[in-house]
Structure formats: structure tokens, C-alpha cells
Design an enzyme around this catalytic site. Sequence first.
Site, mmCIF file in Angstrom:
data_model
loop_
_atom_site.group_PDB
_atom_site.id
_atom_site.type_symbol
_atom_site.label_atom_id
_atom_site.label_comp_id
_atom_site.label_asym_id
_atom_site.label_seq_id
_atom_site.Cartn_x
_atom_site.Cartn_y
_atom_site.Cartn_z
ATOM 1 N N ARG A 134 0.831 -1.206 0.000
ATOM 2 C CA ARG A 134 0.000 0.000 0.000
ATOM 3 C C ARG A 134 0.866 1.257 0.000
ATOM 4 O O ARG A 134 0.743 2.114 -0.882
ATOM 5 C CB ARG A 134 -0.908 -0.017 1.222
ATOM 6 C CG ARG A 134 -1.850 1.163 1.340
ATOM 7 C CD ARG A 134 -2.595 1.103 2.649
ATOM 8 N NE ARG A 134 -3.182 -0.207 2.849
ATOM 9 C CZ ARG A 134 -4.361 -0.570 2.358
ATOM 10 N NH1 ARG A 134 -5.066 0.300 1.658
ATOM 11 N NH2 ARG A 134 -4.832 -1.776 2.570
ATOM 12 N N THR A 135 1.754 1.358 0.972
ATOM 13 C CA THR A 135 2.570 2.571 1.103
ATOM 14 C C THR A 135 3.502 2.731 -0.096
ATOM 15 O O THR A 135 3.652 3.815 -0.648
ATOM 16 C CB THR A 135 3.400 2.501 2.405
ATOM 17 O OG1 THR A 135 2.520 2.267 3.504
ATOM 18 C CG2 THR A 135 4.152 3.787 2.639
ATOM 19 N N LYS A 164 24.253 -9.630 3.466
ATOM 20 C CA LYS A 164 25.683 -9.960 3.590
ATOM 21 C C LYS A 164 26.316 -9.225 4.758
ATOM 22 O O LYS A 164 27.512 -9.336 4.988
ATOM 23 C CB LYS A 164 26.415 -9.622 2.295
ATOM 24 C CG LYS A 164 25.981 -10.476 1.099
ATOM 25 C CD LYS A 164 26.728 -10.046 -0.160
ATOM 26 C CE LYS A 164 26.179 -10.748 -1.399
ATOM 27 N NZ LYS A 164 26.524 -10.018 -2.646
ATOM 28 N N ARG A 185 11.389 2.307 4.084
ATOM 29 C CA ARG A 185 10.615 1.620 5.125
ATOM 30 C C ARG A 185 11.554 0.654 5.810
ATOM 31 O O ARG A 185 12.279 -0.084 5.135
ATOM 32 C CB ARG A 185 9.463 0.838 4.495
ATOM 33 C CG ARG A 185 8.660 0.050 5.499
ATOM 34 C CD ARG A 185 7.280 0.547 5.502
ATOM 35 N NE ARG A 185 6.396 -0.009 6.460
ATOM 36 C CZ ARG A 185 5.129 0.389 6.546
ATOM 37 N NH1 ARG A 185 4.661 1.297 5.731
ATOM 38 N NH2 ARG A 185 4.334 -0.130 7.461
ATOM 39 N N HIS A 213 5.642 7.187 11.226
ATOM 40 C CA HIS A 213 5.118 7.020 9.867
ATOM 41 C C HIS A 213 4.503 8.376 9.483
ATOM 42 O O HIS A 213 3.289 8.495 9.321
ATOM 43 C CB HIS A 213 4.075 5.900 9.855
ATOM 44 C CG HIS A 213 3.653 5.489 8.480
ATOM 45 N ND1 HIS A 213 4.270 5.954 7.329
ATOM 46 C CD2 HIS A 213 2.674 4.656 8.056
ATOM 47 C CE1 HIS A 213 3.683 5.403 6.276
ATOM 48 N NE2 HIS A 213 2.717 4.631 6.679
#
Lengths: 388, 388, 388
Positions: A134-135, A164, A185, A213
Site C-alpha cells: 500500500r505505502t 551480507k 521503510r 510514519h
Amino acid sequence: MATAASYSYSASSMSKVMPFRGAKGGYRNEFLCSQSKFLRQTVESKSMFLSADNKYSRSRMQIRAMSVDKAPSFSTGNKFQLNDILEAQQFDRDTLTAIFDVAREMEKIEINSPGSQILKGYLMATLFYEPSTRTRLSFESSMKRLGGEVLTTENAREYSSAAKGETLEDTIRTVEGYADIIVMRHFESGAAKRAANTASIPVINAGDGPGQHPTQALLDVYTIERELGKLEGIKVGLVGDLANGRTVRSLAYLLSKYPNVKIYFVSPEVVKMKDDIKMYLTSKGVEWEESADLMEVASTCDVVYQTRIQRERFGERTNDYEKARGKYIVDKAVLGVMQKHAVIMHPLPRLDEITVDVDEDPRAAYFRQAKNGLYIRMALLKLLLVGW
Amino acid sequence: MATAASYSYSASSMSKVMPFRGAKGGYRNEFLCSQSKFLRQTVESKSMFLSADNKYSRSRMQIRAMSVDKAPSFSTGNKFQLNDILEAQQFDRDTLTAIFDVAREMEKIEINSPGSQILKGYLMATLFYEPSTRTRLSFESSMKRLGGEVLTTENAREYSSAAKGETLEDTIRTVEGYADIIVMRHFESGAAKRAANTASIPVINAGDGPGQHPTQALLDVYTIERELGKLEGIKVGLVGDLANGRTVRSLAYLLSKYPNVKIYFVSPEVVKMKDDIKMYLTSKGVEWEESADLMEVASTCDVVYQTRIQRERFGERTNDYEKARGKYIVDKAVLGVMQKHAVIMHPLPRLDEITVDVDEDPRAAYFRQAKNGLYIRMALLKLLLVGW
Amino acid sequence: MATAASYSYSASSMSKVMPFRGAKGGYRNEFLCSQSKFLRQTVESKSMFLSADNKYSRSRMQIRAMSVDKAPSFSTGNKFQLNDILEAQQFDRDTLTAIFDVAREMEKIEINSPGSQILKGYLMATLFYEPSTRTRLSFESSMKRLGGEVLTTENAREYSSAAKGETLEDTIRTVEGYADIIVMRHFESGAAKRAANTASIPVINAGDGPGQHPTQALLDVYTIERELGKLEGIKVGLVGDLANGRTVRSLAYLLSKYPNVKIYFVSPEVVKMKDDIKMYLTSKGVEWEESADLMEVASTCDVVYQTRIQRERFGERTNDYEKARGKYIVDKAVLGVMQKHAVIMHPLPRLDEITVDVDEDPRAAYFRQAKNGLYIRMALLKLLLVGW
């Protein structure tokens, strides 16, 4: 709005470019690029991202100016006062108002109009360490609606060199070489700030774990203003999981900037709003009260903000979850007592905390709310990349 | 072709926008957007996707008209009679012919020509709940070959809010806010129809589980017409897994629309063509017969349509699979008995049901068939977004 | 540079189109497309990718010529002598010099300048059978910085029809229908060559297992030339995992093309440089020696090229790994003995083999090195798609 410029992370964003400034003369464009934190909001600076030649940039600026002369309000080239979008605390009331004005302009942009090209040539990297379709789609749509391009990593945590053992800082130093802005994110609180402290290009926090957020917080306030026509003196009921939902916490924080707002907390015992926010509201003189009666709150509020009870937070305690989950449902009955002008909001996704038969009611604002995310993100991308 | 407009899901697509129409006046552009099911095939309507201003849209239409005046056949702006592409049953013979004409135009579009920009500014969301690189890349290439942009989710099932329990309908209501058309692949039969009933923008079914895969069916018929120059009176041999292959089922369905077609079914006992299709063909007066002799069928047919025996359908019954798999192989020997003008087709991917040494023969049409998927999808995207 | 054209895989790339040439007349554009290996570096040929009409292509060529007349050095339309980028061995010294000149032009391209559009309308498919965010983003950024478009598969191994057992050759034959150039990462050595032998469009090897990673090799040499201003007579210390690192092996190979270069190998016993490279260098008259003293090597070298000890190569032998890993660290002490003009390079990602406090030193070139990957890849994409 000058105050906005004096935030701590703003200072840190200056220190961050020091190492680059020390870089050997070999790469003049690198040098200019490292300055971009100071200059990039002006059209000139950004145009130098691959160039060492000032004259080019100027001609480039004229090209842009021409290409948008039908939309004079765009690209006036005045610096946006924020370097990165990291947390709700960055925004004072004036900045919010100004961003909302730009968002309104974004709503008016039509396909293939000059406005739809203001980010042409710019590249956004969506660095998602935690998947969130969604975001991510919302940000990528915003960039493309403005003519910009996107580099995507849907699952950086698993795929990227992070696997890694590379540090976030090293990843950022590499990615900033490929893009003009980073939307990140992450699963760790504070990761966005670390990224911003490293990057010489703007960073937007698209959610960092239990942390912040901010674009969700902005679109929530924008939606209220859009739906009710005002933010002053409104009554807002926050319902559901108030302990774990960062959305409602940020929203409460931003609402405190507007006079005479009253907030009602309606939540199951196990997921009550935490004291820090309550104390903060009190300190700001914001009226608030807790209530166990959704119907009464719904009948008095201008906004009923419902949230999902997050199962993942309950672990083994399935009974607690089921009990909490069923407690406060927004259904036709709740609609029945709500005022005609009031609205129902939800950050989505929803399970059954709002019944489907509510969707058809004009007061069901949650899908319009999701759409507003597009305009807010368009506004932020525009402001960070080309300024006011 | 008017009949095409009276399909049930077409009706449902009208009802679907009612809730939006009821939406409070707050969002004029939302309101216009909600109308798009009725208007969007005309250039004007679509141009309003982010606008509330009619005058803008008109000017926009002129811009488009100008930009393509070298290719007058494009964007004449007449409404395409279908709202969504959901199943092979939607297409009558006239519609097929018309779509194929557009597909031929698509083959002629060259890089950076006006035609290559007819979808400039449009955004397609590829919502794939089941990964399918081939189909996804084909659709994304089609969109980009026409100047359009793409939002991708390669694995919506795992990444999207579906994982958190969001309904398909809610996901669609969110995604329709970000894009102008949705291309969906889903694991559940009927999912595409559910999405279309919710969406106020066009939905293309890119395969829904055991259900439908209409664009594959179209490209198969298009390829036959392209390779043989006709569809009437042809003999087609369907070979391999006829029980589970939705491709051959849809193909048989569409071939029934053309006179004097004869169909041969050649398959191992365990994966024979089911009775529903046989009965349907009979009811339409289409001649068909089952045969166990691939050589004989190959020697008489214009098209030998080979399919992969799908291991995943056999579960534990490995022996049955191995037996079925080895039974009918298209190799040099089969080529030897085929007519000079005949062709071999395959939906791909293939394992060893067609031997590699067949690839070099001009009659091996399966890679050209895959390429035709590009032109068919270009045509459908063009028709759904800007009309005839 | 004519010699470059006579490579074996070049010959194979001719044989590869034979099957297509035999293709039936039905598809004239297909036919032309199949020729593209011979013609595509000229602007005309490529413009026919979807066309059967010569006159169109000519007009198209003029359009392009116009669109870039401010940057005459671009798109002069002379054929690039390589059909694919598969291995470091393809590049003679003249070709390297010429590619580096184009890379320098790429550094100067600014946003929205004519140069930023030279690949407009071209489509690159990134076919990654093994995830590698860094390399993929670098290629995709390169394509988009030149106005080109991208089709992405981040995890072809798991998602693509490969999972159903399709051969790489079949996948390539399908994907070449969707794109103009393929950038492939694969887990099998030699896979890129197999793809190139099948494809009628250019293939770039973005790393095939333990095999080759030619663009990394090019950007390494480009960085040295960029940082030191020369390649002749330089002293280079290769440090760390010399047994498994394909980077250092390719680098040693390419350095052998420049006179009076001296190479030092500094590595733990378990991961020493293999004899094949040592013998090759000796045969080319390149001086080399092994040393266990990093400080001494660092004090004499112009380039200290550090690499990561790859844990994955040690399996159970954790002790060996830990021992090897800690042995040679580039830190402030090493910096202390290095010459003022010398530089530290690293292919990235790094763990702790270079301490973070080194980053601020102007001689730390590894992030500039990563950025150079962008310019080298821009140059290669430009050369393969539109020629010199």
C-alpha cells in the site's frame, strides 16, 4: 516557518556532508552533489546532479521555467525548509497549512498537463526493508503522477547486501549515487534518521518499525481538514488499538497544534492509550477523556477514527486478542447515532472493525483518506525535490 | 457490437459506482472519477482523473489530438464496448475482428513515433497474487511500448495487506486510487470479476486460478489468424493436458465462433477434454473428434496446439504423470507428416513435449505466438484507456 | 578495434539468428528484428523493432538526429563492435579507452538535457535469477538516467517459468520479444553466454555465479584511471579473498593490458590468488609478488584494493573464516603509511575489513567507485543500443 529549519536533524544533515566536502578535487560534480543538502531545494542545484557546469544548470532552469509557465505556482524554486521527512514532530502548524495548500494543487493536476511533469527527470528509490504494498504503491504513484521515475526494492532486507552484513549507512551511500530521493521503510525505530544523517539527498520515512510514519499522520490531518473544512475546535474519537497504533499516537500529537480540539479514547483495556501522549496533550492544554461507550462518543464526535486490533502484538494471548477485537465495531448502529457532517476514518487495512455495509454511507471517508495519501506524497516529493 | 455492452458484469459495473456517487460533495474530482466507468473510454473523461475542471479536459483532448495527428487511427475517442477484460465469453466475433485490427496497428508502431505515446500519462497497476513473470512482463512491456507507466507488485499475496486479512475488495478500492487500470493475477477463480465489480477503473484478468486467462485465449486466436491468414474452416489439433489446461478450453470456446472449424482432441486417458466443452461444441455445430493417433491428426491439421502436462495436478501419482507426459511428443517425425502451411503452437513454458530441434522449423510458431501477446495486450490497454 | 569484432561469441551470435532467418515470411518485422544483431547498433535498424517499413525508420532517424543536435557526440550511429557484454576478455585496451571516454560524457549529462533522452523509447529487461539489489539498481538507474524504460524481475529463479522447468534459452526467446536489451544475473557460470547465443538482442552479463562480472571489472579500471589519472606503471595491492573474488581476478586480467603495472597479492593462506592468474600475468610480462605485510604494500602502492572475505565459501570451517577475516584490515594505521595520491578501493558491500573511520579520508574511493558503476553502465547501454 524559519523555526522549522532549526531542528536537530537539520543540523545533523549539515554535519553529514562534511566527509564528502573533504573529498579530493577529482570529482567536481561529486563535490557539488555533496552540497545538495544546502542547495537542492533550488532548481539550479538539483540540475547539477550529474554536472559540474553552472552555465548548464542555469539554461536547465530556464527550460523548466518554460515547461511549466502554465502552472506558475509550481517550481518557483524557493527552498523547502525541511531536508528530510522523518517524524511528525517536524511539522509546525504553518508548515502543515502550507503543505496542505500544495496537496490541494496536486489534486487539480491532470494527465499530461504541465503540472504532471514537474518531477520529470528525477529518480526516487523506494528502499523497503519491510514489505508494504500500500505505502510503496502510493509513493510510486505519486512520483509517476508528477513525471518522475522510480527504482524499487520490495524486500531490501532479504535481497539487498544487508543480507551480507552491510550497514544501513553503507547501503545509503551507494543508493544515493543512483537516485535523487530515498523513500525508506525499515523494521527498526530510528533507521530513517540514521539514513538521513548519512544521505546527501532527501530521505522520506515511510515507517520505521514501532517508530514513526509521518506521511500517514499528515494525510490523516489533511483528510480531516478536507472532509470537515476545519481543524479548530473539532471533537475526535480515537477507537481500537491505541497502545500499539503509531497512527493514532501521531494523530493525537498533530491535533494538539490546533485550538479547542477535544480527543476521546475508546479502546479495550489491554490496548489503552499510553500515558506519554495523555501527559503531552494535557501539557498542551488539549482536552481529552477516556470512554468505554462508543455510541455516546460517536454521537458527539466530528471524526470517529477506527483502527485495527493488531493480532501480531498479542502473540500467544489469542483470547485477549479475540476479546479486544470484538469489543468496538463501527457498524450501521454507530452510523445511526453519528451527526450528518461527521466522518469515519481508518488507516487501513481493516478487518471487521468496520462492517462492510458502512462503506456506502457518504460519511465513510477511509477510501478517500487512502487517496489523499497520494496528494500528500506528491506534495512532499515536489517540495523536497524542487521546492515551493 | 452493442450486444457486447449488455453483459451482466457490465451492468454490475454500473451499480458498483453508486456508493461513490452518493459520496459527499467534498471531492468533485472523486465524483467525476466515479463516473469514469461510463465516460472513461472518451478521451475527455479520462483526462479528468485528477481534475474537477471541464475546460482543462477539453484543452487536454486537443493536446492529445495534436500529438497523434500523424496516426489518425489512434484515439478517435469512441467508447470501447467492454469495461473490463474478464473471460473469453465476453468476445463475439465482431469484437475479436476489431481487436485484431488494432493489434495489427500495434505491430506497426515504431520506437519514439506518435503511436508509441498514446498512453503517455496513464498508470497501470499489475496486482499479481501469484507470480507469473512471463505474463507480467508482457503486460508491462505493452504498457511501456505505448508510453504508459507501471506500478508493480510481483507477489501481492505475500506482501500486500492481504497477509493482514484485508479483503480483495478493499485492496482494489485502495489501488484504484493510485492507477488508471488494474491488471490482476489471482489464485482464486472468479477473483477478477469480484475486482471488476468493485473497481471504478478497468480491470484485466491476467489469469485467476483454474478460471480464465482471456488475453491468452485472444493471442492464440490472433496467432492462428496471423499465421494461416484465416480462421474459417480450419482444422485444429489440441494435444496434451486437455483436462487442466484452461488455455485449450478457452481456445475451443473461441474457435466455435468461426464456421466449419474442426477440432481434434489428442490426450492421455487421464487428462482428456471434459464433457462440458464437448457438449458446448456440439451445441454450436462444431465438428470434433478424439484421437489417439497424433501422427494422423498432425498430417491433416492446420494447427497442432501442444500443451504441457502439468505435474502439479498429479500430486503423488508420479507414475501417471510420467506416463501421460511421455505419450505425445511433437518432434521431427511429427513435423515430417505436417503440411507445409501448418503451424505448431504452444502457450509456453514447454518442457520436452516439443523437442528443441523443432524450433528451427518455420512452422514452429510458439515464440511468435508469445510475441503476439504483446500486440494483443497493447491493443486491449489502448482500447480500455482511450477507446477506438 | 576491428579485431574486437572477430570474437568467437560474435560468430556465434551470427549463427544464432539462423533459425529466425528461416522463419516464414508472415512477419516481416520479425524478420527484420532477427537481423538486428548485425544492424542494431545503427539507429535505423533499432527503430524497426516494431516496424516493417524502411521509410518510417529513416524519418525516425532524423527525429533522433534533431533531438540530440545539442549533443553531437551522441548517436552518431556508428556500430559498437561488441554485440554483448559477457566477460572481461572481450575488451582490448583501445575499446576500454573508448568506453571510458563515453563514460566521461555520461558524467556530464544533466537532468532533462538532450543527453538524458538518448535511450528514450528503449526497454531494458533486468532478468535476475539471483537477487543483487546493488547491481540491479545501478543498471536500472543507468537506463532511466538516459530516458530508457525498465522491466524488472528481482527473483527470476523462483518466480519465472524456470520454476516450471523452462530452459534459459526458452525464457530468453520470450523475453527478447518484450525488450530491446537484456541485463542478466544468473547463478550458473556461462549462463550469460548461453543467453547471448540465443538472443537476437544484446545481453549484458551482470554476474553469472562464480563466472564473470565484466561491468564490475570495467568500473574498477575506470575508477583507477579517474582517481590517479593514469593506468600505466601503477602499483596495485589486491587484498583479502583472492581465491574466490571474481572481482580481483578480472581486475588483474584487465591491468595486464597496461605497461609496467605491478601487482601485489596480500591474502590469508586459505584464500590465496590461484595459479592460473599468476601464470597469465607472468606470460604477459606483468610483475607480481605475494606479500604478508599489508603495511609495506600499502606504503608503496597507488591502489589498495580491499575485498570481503566471503563467509559463504567457508561452510562449516568457521574458525578458518574468523582467522582469515581478521587478518588484513584497512584502518587509520594503514592510511597513515599510504601515499598522499594513493586510493583505497572496495567492490562493496564491506563488513569490517575497512574500518568506518577511514571513510572520511579523501583517499577512500569506494563510494565514488560505486557511483562510477552508473557511468560505465550508462556508457555500455548507450553503445549497445544506439552505437557510438
